[in-house]
Design a protein around this motif. Structure first.
Motif, mmCIF file in Angstrom:
data_model
loop_
_atom_site.group_PDB
_atom_site.id
_atom_site.type_symbol
_atom_site.label_atom_id
_atom_site.label_comp_id
_atom_site.label_asym_id
_atom_site.label_seq_id
_atom_site.Cartn_x
_atom_site.Cartn_y
_atom_site.Cartn_z
ATOM 1 N N LYS A 319 0.843 -1.196 0.000
ATOM 2 C CA LYS A 319 0.000 0.000 0.000
ATOM 3 C C LYS A 319 0.881 1.249 0.000
ATOM 4 N N ASP A 320 0.474 2.269 -0.772
ATOM 5 C CA ASP A 320 1.242 3.520 -0.742
ATOM 6 C C ASP A 320 0.321 4.703 -0.492
ATOM 7 N N ASN A 321 0.920 5.816 -0.148
ATOM 8 C CA ASN A 321 0.124 7.038 0.044
ATOM 9 C C ASN A 321 0.403 8.014 -1.098
ATOM 10 N N GLY A 322 0.471 7.449 -2.330
ATOM 11 C CA GLY A 322 0.829 8.244 -3.506
ATOM 12 C C GLY A 322 -0.348 8.897 -4.198
ATOM 13 N N ILE A 323 -0.173 9.125 -5.514
ATOM 14 C CA ILE A 323 -1.147 9.938 -6.263
ATOM 15 C C ILE A 323 -2.435 9.178 -6.596
ATOM 16 N N GLY A 324 -2.402 7.841 -6.444
ATOM 17 C CA GLY A 324 -3.602 7.069 -6.768
ATOM 18 C C GLY A 324 -3.756 6.879 -8.268
ATOM 19 N N GLU A 332 -6.161 -1.336 -16.834
ATOM 20 C CA GLU A 332 -5.218 -0.997 -17.913
ATOM 21 C C GLU A 332 -3.772 -0.856 -17.441
ATOM 22 N N VAL A 333 -3.582 -0.475 -16.177
ATOM 23 C CA VAL A 333 -2.191 -0.275 -15.720
ATOM 24 C C VAL A 333 -1.362 -1.557 -15.815
ATOM 25 N N PHE A 334 -2.048 -2.717 -15.867
ATOM 26 C CA PHE A 334 -1.311 -3.988 -15.942
ATOM 27 C C PHE A 334 -0.922 -4.343 -17.376
ATOM 28 N N PHE A 337 3.489 -1.799 -21.402
ATOM 29 C CA PHE A 337 3.845 -0.464 -21.878
ATOM 30 C C PHE A 337 2.773 0.601 -21.636
ATOM 31 N N LYS A 338 1.811 0.305 -20.774
ATOM 32 C CA LYS A 338 0.777 1.302 -20.477
ATOM 33 C C LYS A 338 1.286 2.226 -19.381
ATOM 34 N N ARG A 339 1.306 3.544 -19.680
ATOM 35 C CA ARG A 339 1.707 4.535 -18.684
ATOM 36 C C ARG A 339 0.620 5.584 -18.579
ATOM 37 N N LEU A 340 0.339 6.018 -17.366
ATOM 38 C CA LEU A 340 -0.738 6.991 -17.188
ATOM 39 C C LEU A 340 -0.194 8.398 -17.007
ATOM 40 N N ASN A 341 1.068 8.484 -16.585
ATOM 41 C CA ASN A 341 1.603 9.800 -16.255
ATOM 42 C C ASN A 341 2.730 10.189 -17.179
ATOM 43 N N GLY A 349 10.467 5.379 -17.307
ATOM 44 C CA GLY A 349 9.882 4.056 -17.062
ATOM 45 C C GLY A 349 9.339 3.595 -18.392
ATOM 46 N N THR A 350 9.241 2.282 -18.562
ATOM 47 C CA THR A 350 8.741 1.798 -19.855
ATOM 48 C C THR A 350 7.271 1.420 -19.790
ATOM 49 N N GLY A 351 6.723 1.371 -18.588
ATOM 50 C CA GLY A 351 5.321 0.941 -18.473
ATOM 51 C C GLY A 351 5.207 -0.570 -18.512
ATOM 52 N N ALA A 352 6.308 -1.262 -18.194
ATOM 53 C CA ALA A 352 6.268 -2.733 -18.257
ATOM 54 C C ALA A 352 6.225 -3.367 -16.869
ATOM 55 N N GLY A 353 6.630 -2.612 -15.831
ATOM 56 C CA GLY A 353 6.782 -3.192 -14.487
ATOM 57 C C GLY A 353 5.566 -3.958 -13.998
ATOM 58 N N LEU A 354 4.387 -3.351 -14.106
ATOM 59 C CA LEU A 354 3.189 -4.015 -13.587
ATOM 60 C C LEU A 354 2.793 -5.226 -14.436
ATOM 61 N N GLY A 377 -3.849 7.397 -2.480
ATOM 62 C CA GLY A 377 -2.939 6.247 -2.532
ATOM 63 C C GLY A 377 -3.559 5.024 -3.188
ATOM 64 N N THR A 378 -2.722 4.002 -3.316
ATOM 65 C CA THR A 378 -3.122 2.770 -4.001
ATOM 66 C C THR A 378 -2.670 1.572 -3.176
ATOM 67 N N THR A 379 -3.489 0.536 -3.172
ATOM 68 C CA THR A 379 -3.070 -0.720 -2.547
ATOM 69 C C THR A 379 -3.150 -1.829 -3.590
ATOM 70 N N PHE A 380 -2.036 -2.486 -3.806
ATOM 71 C CA PHE A 380 -1.995 -3.637 -4.709
ATOM 72 C C PHE A 380 -2.109 -4.903 -3.867
ATOM 73 N N PHE A 381 -3.071 -5.754 -4.214
ATOM 74 C CA PHE A 381 -3.228 -7.048 -3.549
ATOM 75 C C PHE A 381 -2.794 -8.131 -4.534
HETATM 76 P P1 ADP Z 1 6.282 2.332 -15.294
HETATM 77 O O1 ADP Z 1 6.406 2.663 -13.839
HETATM 78 O O2 ADP Z 1 7.565 1.944 -15.918
HETATM 79 O O3 ADP Z 1 5.560 3.390 -16.082
HETATM 80 P P2 ADP Z 1 4.421 0.200 -14.534
HETATM 81 O O4 ADP Z 1 3.927 -0.913 -15.390
HETATM 82 O O5 ADP Z 1 5.089 -0.153 -13.272
HETATM 83 O O6 ADP Z 1 5.378 1.029 -15.475
HETATM 84 O O7 ADP Z 1 3.196 1.136 -14.232
HETATM 85 C C1 ADP Z 1 2.294 1.490 -15.266
HETATM 86 C C2 ADP Z 1 1.639 2.827 -14.954
HETATM 87 O O8 ADP Z 1 0.721 2.675 -13.859
HETATM 88 C C3 ADP Z 1 2.612 3.882 -14.482
HETATM 89 O O9 ADP Z 1 3.170 4.572 -15.596
HETATM 90 C C4 ADP Z 1 1.734 4.770 -13.631
HETATM 91 O O10 ADP Z 1 1.055 5.671 -14.462
HETATM 92 C C5 ADP Z 1 0.722 3.813 -13.033
HETATM 93 N N1 ADP Z 1 1.093 3.371 -11.667
HETATM 94 C C6 ADP Z 1 1.750 2.245 -11.341
HETATM 95 N N2 ADP Z 1 1.890 2.138 -10.002
HETATM 96 C C7 ADP Z 1 1.294 3.211 -9.466
HETATM 97 C C8 ADP Z 1 1.093 3.659 -8.122
HETATM 98 N N3 ADP Z 1 1.544 2.957 -7.087
HETATM 99 N N4 ADP Z 1 0.415 4.810 -7.952
HETATM 100 C C9 ADP Z 1 -0.060 5.520 -8.997
HETATM 101 N N5 ADP Z 1 0.104 5.152 -10.288
HETATM 102 C C10 ADP Z 1 0.764 4.006 -10.532
#
Ligand code: ADP
Length: 390
Positions: A319-324, A332-334, A337-341, A349-354, A377-381
């Motif tokens: 769990k984080d206290n970030g931007i959500g 879609e974040v999974f 190469f999908k990036r929201l910011n 970042g490449t958008g591949a981590g998740l 914030g966001t919580t990943f389960f």
């Molecule tokens: P990356 O960090 O390289 O862009 P990820 O696959 O890890 O790739 O994440 C994809 C997108 O999801 C990020 O670009 C970001 O927009 C969003 N994201 C991931 N984790 C978080 C988080 N904990 N809080 C807010 N946004 C997140």
């Protein structure tokens, strides 16, 4: 003797079991149904006169033969079983003969009348005299051809994908590296003759090439994730987090951040580098997508009562206290190469981590999901395999 048979002999059978046994003796339709409705053939072999073996109608039908086209003898199957599989069946036969608890159970290939190949799971039970001498052998066939074909098709397409990813990783990198070198050469050796705009464009070209290299490397890593030869071991999640704390020490210090572990964490079973990848990505995202002056990551275990978590899987959270994350992008974040910011706002970042994390979790039969509140914030389960060592 198998446990099941032993239990049968020592406990009083249920009245329906008794009824079924009687029905088997008196009503031929029951055996017919077992032969055709639940199995793909039955065989019953006289081990005292081994030239005699009764082959049921479904047995013959499976290989394309009518009742009168196949004699009741072992001749047909011994001639039509795949030569590589016959020794396996014979070996199991000998072992089952010597020790009834060794199962006569294998998947073998047969030649169908039309020349095609049929995959059969073949199981058998030796019937013995009072002194244990083998007398008969009762066997059953289950057709697994469709399953085997799908398995082969999957293996083939996985290999094709693997080859494709390897070639892409290898062959695409080379021209990228070369064009990067050309641009660097122009900048370094002719920089003073180039105007600002050309210099800026060359620098941009280098940055784009480097990004492309990272994307290719990620694609390659993704394609190789979850291979069956990865070693699985018993791991303590707490120890894994302690290791990551060291890796993140600088980032934690610089970002005025901390990682809190809430309650005891379980032992799990997994491939260590993958388990570390899961936590590393989730922690790093929790720190990266976070504008809070005091960044906080909390890691814990969900005490949930579903049968899944009680038995094989354990649910953990980061769990984080970030931007959500906006509700509409929760799935879609999974995606790869999908990036929201924007890169400017929250770094590269490449958008591949998740997508790595999701693939690792799902390959182990688990699930990953998130809850989020934009601005809070966001919580990943996610679920991992519980350690069998307790
Ligand atoms: P990356 O960090 O390289 O862009 P990820 O696959 O890890 O790739 O994440 C994809 C997108 O999801 C990020 O670009 C970001 O927009 C969003 N994201 C991931 N984790 C978080 C988080 N904990 N809080 C807010 N946004 C997140």
């Amino acid at each position: 003797m198998s446990d099941i048979i032993e239990r049968r002999l020592t406990t009083t059978p249920h009245y329906l079991e008794q009824e079924l046994r009687a029905l088997l003796r008196t009503d031929p339709k029951v055996l017919d149904w077992l032969d055709t409705g639940s199995l793909d053939g039955i065989w019953y072999w006289d081990l005292e006169q081994p030239e005699n073996e009764w082959l049921s109608p479904a047995f013959k039908q499976l290989f394309g033969y009518a009742e009168d086209e196949m004699p009741h003898s072992p001749e047909w199957w011994q001639a039509n079983i795949h030569p590589d599989d016959l020794p396996v069946a014979l070996e199991n036969f000998e072992q089952h003969k010597a020790d009834p608890s060794h199962p006569y159970d294998q998947i073998v290939r047969y030649r169908h009348k039309d020349g095609s190949m049929i995959w059969v799971r073949c199981r058998g039970l030796m019937v013995r005299n009072g002194d244990g001498t083998p007398k008969r052998m009762l066997g059953a066939h289950t057709d697994v051809t469709a399953l085997k074909k799908t398995e082969e098709e999957l293996r083939r397409s996985n290999k094709e994908l693997d080859d494709f990813a390897n070639i892409a990783a290898h062959d695409l990198k080379e021209p990228l590296r070369a064009s990067c070198q050309h641009a660097s050469f122009l900048l370094e050796d002719y920089g003073d003759q180039l105007n600002d705009e050309v210099q800026r464009r060359l620098q941009r070209l280098i940055a784009l090439n480097q990004r492309m290299e990272r994307l290719i490397a990620d694609l390659h890593y993704f394609s190789r994730l979850g291979r069956s030869d990865e070693m699985v071991e018993d791991l303590g999640v707490e120890a894994a987090i302690a290791e990551l704390r060291v890796d993140f020490a600088e980032a934690l210090h610089e970002g005025n951040a901390k990682i809190d572990v809430s309650g005891p964490l379980p032992r799990i079973e997994g491939h260590k580098p993958h388990v570390m990848t899961i936590f590393r990505n989730l922690i790093s995202n929790g720190l990266k997508y976070n504008d809070n002056r005091e960044k906080l990551i909390e890691i814990g275990q969900v005490d949930n009562q579903s049968w899944d978590s009680k038995h094989a899987l354990v649910t953990l959270y980061v769990k984080d206290n970030g931007i959500g994350i906006d509700e509409e992008f929760k799935d879609e974040v999974f995606q790869m190469f999908k990036r929201l910011n924007s890169e400017k706002a929250y770094g590269g970042g490449t958008g591949a981590g998740l997508s790595f994390v999701k693939k690792i979790v799902e390959r182990q039969g688990g699930q990953i999901w998130l809850t989020t509140e934009p601005g809070k914030g966001t919580t990943f389960f996610f679920t991992l395999r519980r350690s069998t060592k307790g």
